[in-house]
Design a protein around this motif. Sequence first.
Motif, short mmCIF file in Angstrom:
data_model
loop_
_atom_site.label_atom_id
_atom_site.label_comp_id
_atom_site.label_asym_id
_atom_site.label_seq_id
_atom_site.Cartn_x
_atom_site.Cartn_y
_atom_site.Cartn_z
N GLN A 157 0.83 -1.20 0.00
CA GLN A 157 0.00 0.00 0.00
C GLN A 157 0.87 1.26 0.00
OE1 GLN A 157 -2.24 -1.31 3.49
NE2 GLN A 157 -4.13 -0.97 2.33
N ARG A 158 1.93 1.26 0.81
CA ARG A 158 2.84 2.41 0.84
C ARG A 158 3.48 2.63 -0.53
NH1 ARG A 158 4.46 0.04 5.53
NH2 ARG A 158 6.44 -0.60 4.62
N ALA A 159 3.89 1.54 -1.18
CA ALA A 159 4.52 1.65 -2.49
C ALA A 159 3.55 2.22 -3.52
CB ALA A 159 5.04 0.29 -2.94
N PHE A 160 2.29 1.81 -3.47
CA PHE A 160 1.30 2.37 -4.40
C PHE A 160 1.16 3.88 -4.18
CE2 PHE A 160 0.29 -1.63 -6.04
CZ PHE A 160 -0.74 -1.56 -6.96
N HIS A 161 1.19 4.30 -2.93
CA HIS A 161 1.10 5.72 -2.62
C HIS A 161 2.36 6.46 -3.08
CE1 HIS A 161 0.23 9.40 -0.43
NE2 HIS A 161 1.43 9.31 0.12
N GLU A 162 3.51 5.95 -2.72
CA GLU A 162 4.78 6.62 -3.01
C GLU A 162 5.09 6.67 -4.50
OE1 GLU A 162 7.46 4.38 -0.56
OE2 GLU A 162 6.64 5.24 1.28
N LYS A 163 4.68 5.66 -5.25
CA LYS A 163 4.99 5.59 -6.68
C LYS A 163 3.84 6.13 -7.54
CE LYS A 163 8.99 3.74 -6.06
NZ LYS A 163 10.19 4.51 -6.31
N HIS A 164 2.86 6.74 -6.90
CA HIS A 164 1.72 7.34 -7.61
C HIS A 164 1.03 6.33 -8.52
CE1 HIS A 164 3.20 11.09 -6.01
NE2 HIS A 164 4.38 10.81 -6.52
N ALA A 165 0.77 5.16 -7.96
CA ALA A 165 0.19 4.06 -8.73
C ALA A 165 -1.33 4.08 -8.71
CB ALA A 165 0.71 2.73 -8.20
N LEU A 166 -1.89 5.24 -8.50
CA LEU A 166 -3.34 5.36 -8.53
C LEU A 166 -3.70 6.78 -8.93
CD1 LEU A 166 -4.35 6.91 -5.57
CD2 LEU A 166 -3.13 4.86 -4.85
N GLN A 167 -4.82 6.90 -9.54
CA GLN A 167 -5.36 8.23 -9.84
C GLN A 167 -6.77 8.30 -9.28
OE1 GLN A 167 -4.74 9.64 -13.85
NE2 GLN A 167 -2.60 9.04 -13.79
N CYS A 168 -7.72 7.74 -9.98
CA CYS A 168 -9.10 7.80 -9.45
C CYS A 168 -9.26 6.83 -8.29
CB CYS A 168 -10.12 7.55 -10.54
SG CYS A 168 -10.40 5.81 -10.97
N GLY A 169 -8.45 5.77 -8.25
CA GLY A 169 -8.49 4.82 -7.15
C GLY A 169 -9.48 3.68 -7.31
N TYR A 170 -10.26 3.69 -8.37
CA TYR A 170 -11.30 2.68 -8.50
C TYR A 170 -10.72 1.27 -8.65
CZ TYR A 170 -16.05 1.23 -9.17
OH TYR A 170 -17.28 0.66 -8.99
N CYS A 171 -9.66 1.12 -9.40
CA CYS A 171 -9.06 -0.20 -9.62
C CYS A 171 -8.10 -0.59 -8.51
CB CYS A 171 -8.31 -0.23 -10.95
SG CYS A 171 -6.76 0.72 -10.93
N THR A 172 -7.72 0.37 -7.66
CA THR A 172 -6.64 0.15 -6.70
C THR A 172 -6.87 -1.04 -5.77
OG1 THR A 172 -6.09 2.50 -6.83
CG2 THR A 172 -5.21 1.27 -4.95
N PRO A 173 -8.05 -1.22 -5.17
CA PRO A 173 -8.22 -2.39 -4.30
C PRO A 173 -7.94 -3.71 -5.02
CG PRO A 173 -10.00 -0.84 -3.93
CD PRO A 173 -9.25 -0.36 -5.15
N GLY A 174 -8.47 -3.85 -6.23
CA GLY A 174 -8.23 -5.07 -7.00
C GLY A 174 -6.77 -5.23 -7.39
N MET A 175 -6.13 -4.13 -7.77
CA MET A 175 -4.70 -4.17 -8.12
C MET A 175 -3.87 -4.58 -6.91
SD MET A 175 -3.89 -3.44 -11.27
CE MET A 175 -4.57 -2.65 -12.72
N LEU A 176 -4.18 -4.01 -5.76
CA LEU A 176 -3.45 -4.36 -4.54
C LEU A 176 -3.58 -5.84 -4.22
CD1 LEU A 176 -4.29 -1.27 -2.32
CD2 LEU A 176 -1.98 -1.98 -3.01
N MET A 177 -4.80 -6.36 -4.32
CA MET A 177 -5.03 -7.76 -3.97
C MET A 177 -4.35 -8.69 -4.97
SD MET A 177 -6.51 -7.21 -1.17
CE MET A 177 -6.78 -8.91 -0.68
N ALA A 178 -4.42 -8.34 -6.26
CA ALA A 178 -3.76 -9.17 -7.27
C ALA A 178 -2.24 -9.10 -7.11
CB ALA A 178 -4.18 -8.73 -8.67
#
Length: 156
Positions: free
Chosen positions: A88-109
């Motif tokens: 989760q920290r890496a997604f935040h630090e690397k700007h791996a989200l914009q709208c955030g809609y896909c983020t939960p699924g991306m994190l779990m995968a």
Amino acid sequence: MTHISVKVDGTTYQDEVEPRLLLIHYLRDRLGLSGTPIGCDTSNCGACTVELDGVSVKSCSVLAVQADGGEVTTVEGLAEDGELSALQRAFHEKHALQCGYCTPGMLMAARDLLRENPHPSADEIRHGLEGNLCRCTGYQNIVRAVQAASEQEVPA
């Protein structure tokens, strides 16, 4: 109605559910866990990805009764003691989200991928995230975030 017992993010729930109730609706509507979004409702986008007994599944294509006796981890279950996981920290630090809609699924995968392959290449990350769609980021930052997380620690 069918009786189920399922452990979700560390808490065991006993419920009566209709046999046709989808896991995504059980999580969101019954348990109030709204972090997992309903995306396409056809299992194409991956936004609703959760873990069932340690394996990534698209919760819009799994019935709640199929989780009976199992353990489900949602995006809400990734943080421990209020602290974001390395992923989760890496997604935040690397700007791996914009709208955030896909983020939960991306994190779990990504969590599932890192469990199977703790140090994947960029190509292995792209392959591991197939089936999870993002309309905003172009995927580059998501790949960078998974690489960064793999350098820190392997998710539990």
